[in-house]
Write a protein that holds these residues in place. Structure first.
Motif, PDB file in Angstrom:
ATOM      1  N   GLY A   1       0.351  -1.223   0.153  1.00  0.00           N
ATOM      2  CA  GLY A   1       0.210   0.410   0.065  1.00  0.00           C
ATOM      3  C   GLY A   1       0.871   1.118   0.049  1.00  0.00           C
TER       4      GLY A   1
ATOM      5  N   SER B   1       3.364   0.231  -4.861  1.00  0.00           N
ATOM      6  CA  SER B   1       1.952   0.368  -5.424  1.00  0.00           C
ATOM      7  C   SER B   1       2.234   0.759  -7.112  1.00  0.00           C
TER       8      SER B   1
ATOM      9  N   GLU C   1      -5.077   1.048   9.383  1.00  0.00           N
ATOM     10  CA  GLU C   1      -4.377   1.044   7.485  1.00  0.00           C
ATOM     11  C   GLU C   1      -4.363  -0.635   7.106  1.00  0.00           C
TER      12      GLU C   1
ATOM     13  N   VAL D   1      -5.604   0.281   3.223  1.00  0.00           N
ATOM     14  CA  VAL D   1      -5.175  -0.581   1.862  1.00  0.00           C
ATOM     15  C   VAL D   1      -6.403  -0.980   1.295  1.00  0.00           C
TER      16      VAL D   1
END
Ligand code: XMP
Length: 525
Positions: free
Chosen positions: A241, A246, A274, A278
């Motif tokens: 993420g 990415s 988190e 993501v």
């Protein structure tokens, strides 16, 4: 089938396969600003690689470099153990530029004399530039950044002085015929205002570079080459993420579409919320996205481990084991893709240079990896170059501009042994810190909280407390290789302190980290 992965091997093959740019070599003699030299060269649209000073001459030759830059370094050339390269390098006919220690190494190796100067010359210095292609287009009365104790007292044969300061007669020299140049000062730092232009002159006017290093062509070429390399095979991408993975996933997705599966490992060491964020972002994208929840597995392995390198190695290995297990479920996966970038490689120890930290995806990889190959399309790029590629392939700004979060996650932000309780305390405090910085528009490039292993006595209400000390870290940086601590306004710090101590149980003291990198690093472990 099991394969031994050796990083030098994969780096060499991969780079040769994927790139064909004109190359400049930055020969590393151990100086503090070496990565900056490489960054500046790339800003001039020339690809360069940092290699250790001992790198074999045949291998240098094989890279067919357009130019070689000798970096600075902390040593004195005349000491027995000082880093020196072979004099054969001067016979290659490749232009050379020596910077600081680099100019002294050239002098020493070619028979000139280097000795301690009367006093150390340090800081912004006025300089008188003479005639040299390096200084074309610049004012003769100029400025530079000096940092040296030794200086040149006798030139090697065939050289002439091209710049001087009040205390340093040989502030620059050249042997125009042999295309060997040197500067005692540091053109790579901002305090030498014409420094980038000097490097540009060396690259274009001396080395004859055309400047074929551009992120747009990098993205398109890399996609094409990944397509050829992977063919019909299946690929797994380790997606965290963060920016790097990415961008790697985006390149792969463009190259092989549905053959790609992105695996997001939730190791229980992520920041507050988190994992869900993501999943939300990537779950909506046209990708095969798999979230693997394996908190217990990681925390069990980490239980009682306090040494930072040991933590990193355990996490590096567990990541790979999870990917292997996922690959088995999919079946016939040949390649594992990682978003490794150049600073990860360098800090994990390149050639002779010291291992600062084993980044989870490089130095902390286990010896045996059950994939045919690890593919790292961003292995040669610096962070801001990765961001450019990200924009180029159409990733949204909020992803491209995310601040880095290390693969080992909060494991290296809980100092000492890791427990779920400590992780929860850190997650809450870190969220408040980040929220306040964002709300107050504090300009920092990376910021987070660290739960120190230290406890101290406090007083709350009428009672004594004996609780944890939390450290706050916020830095400004352009490349994460060097960084300065961020000057957060006092009133913002005050608000953060009050909120955290009041809202997060078991924290009764806060400290703010005011060290730059170097000498500290950004993360504490
Ligand atoms: P240091 O602490 O070495 O960090 O100054 C430089 C940058 O790298 C990040 N970092 C990592 N990133 N895996 C990563 O993906 C790692 O093992 C790792 N260790 C440090 C750190 O957050 C900073 O941005």
């Amino acid at each position: 089938m099991k394969f031994v992965i050796q990083y030098t091997h994969s780096m060499k093959d991969y780079r040769e396969e994927l790139m064909n740019n004109e190359t400049v070599i930055v020969l590393d003699f151990g100086g503090q600003y070496n990565q900056l030299i490489a960054r500046r060269v790339r800003e001039c649209n020339v690809y360069c690689e940092v290699l250790p000073y001992k790198y074999p001459i045949e291998k240098i030759k094989a890279k067919n470099p357009k130019g070689i830059i000798f970096t600075g370094g902390p040593n004195s050339v005349y000491e027995k153990t000082s880093p020196l390269c072979t004099t054969e390098i001067f016979e290659l006919g490749v232009p050379i530029l020596g910077i600081c220690y680099g100019i002294q190494a050239i002098t020493y190796l070619l028979g000139g004399k280097v000795a301690p100067a009367g006093k150390r010359e340090y800081g912004k210095t006025s300089i008188q530039l003479g005639e040299s292609v390096l200084f074309e287009g610049m004012d003769k009365e100029n400025q530079c950044w000096m940092s040296h104790t030794d200086q040149i007292f006798e030139l090697p044969e065939g050289f002439e002085i091209t710049a001087s300061t009040q205390t340093c007669k040989v502030a620059a020299f050249m042997n125009e015929e042999k295309k060997i140049y040197g500067v005692q000062f540091h053109p790579e730092v901002e305090h030498t205002p014409d420094g980038t232009q000097m490097l540009h002159n060396f690259l274009y006017k001396v080395c004859g570079c055309k400047g074929d290093w551009e992120m747009a062509s990098f993205a398109q070429e890399t996609i094409q080459k990944l397509k050829t390399k992977i063919g019909e095979k299946k690929v797994l991408c380790a997606l965290s993420g963060g920016v790097d993975s990415s961008v790697a996933a985006a390149l792969l997705s463009k190259a092989v579409g549905n053959q790609l599966t992105c695996i997001f490992v939730d190791h229980g060491l992520l920041r507050k919320d988190e994992g869900d964020q993501v999943e939300k972002i990537f779950g909506q994208m046209p990708l095969n996205f798999v979230r693997v929840n394996c908190k217990d597995r990681f925390l069990t392995k980490l239980s009682g481990v306090t040494e930072p390198e040991a933590k990193r190695k355990i996490i590096g290995e567990e990541f790979i084991r999870v990917f292997e297990a996922e690959a088995k479920k999919i079946g016939a996966v040949d390649y594992l893709v990682q978003g490794t970038i150049y600073p990860d490689v360098i800090e994990s120890g390149l050639g002779d240079s010291a291992v600062i930290k084993s980044h989870h995806n490089v130095g902390a990889l286990p010896d045996y990896v059950d994939f045919k190959e690890i593919v790292e399309p961003l292995r040669d790029l610096f962070k801001d170059e990765v961001r450019k590629v990200g924009r180029e392939v159409g990733l949204p700004d909020y992803l491209v501009n995310r601040q880095p979060f290390p693969g080992p996650g909060l494991a290296i932000r809980v100092i000492g042994d890791i427990t779920e309780e400590k992780l929860d305390i850190l997650r809450e405090a870190d969220a408040i810190f980040r929220e306040e910085l964002e709300k107050n528009h504090v300009e920092a490039h990376q910021y987070f909280a660290v739960l120190t292993g230290m406890r101290s006595v406090g007083v709350m209400g009428d009672g004594r407390t004996y609780d944890y000390t939390l450290a706050l870290r916020a830095v400004t940086t352009s490349d994460f290789m060097t960084a300065d601590w961020c000057r957060i306004p006092y009133d913002v710090l005050d608000r953060i302190s009050v909120r955290i101590v009041n809202e997060v149980k078991h924290i009764n003291r806060l400290v703010y980290d005011i060290t730059s990198k170097p000498p500290a690093t950004i993360e504490w472990e």
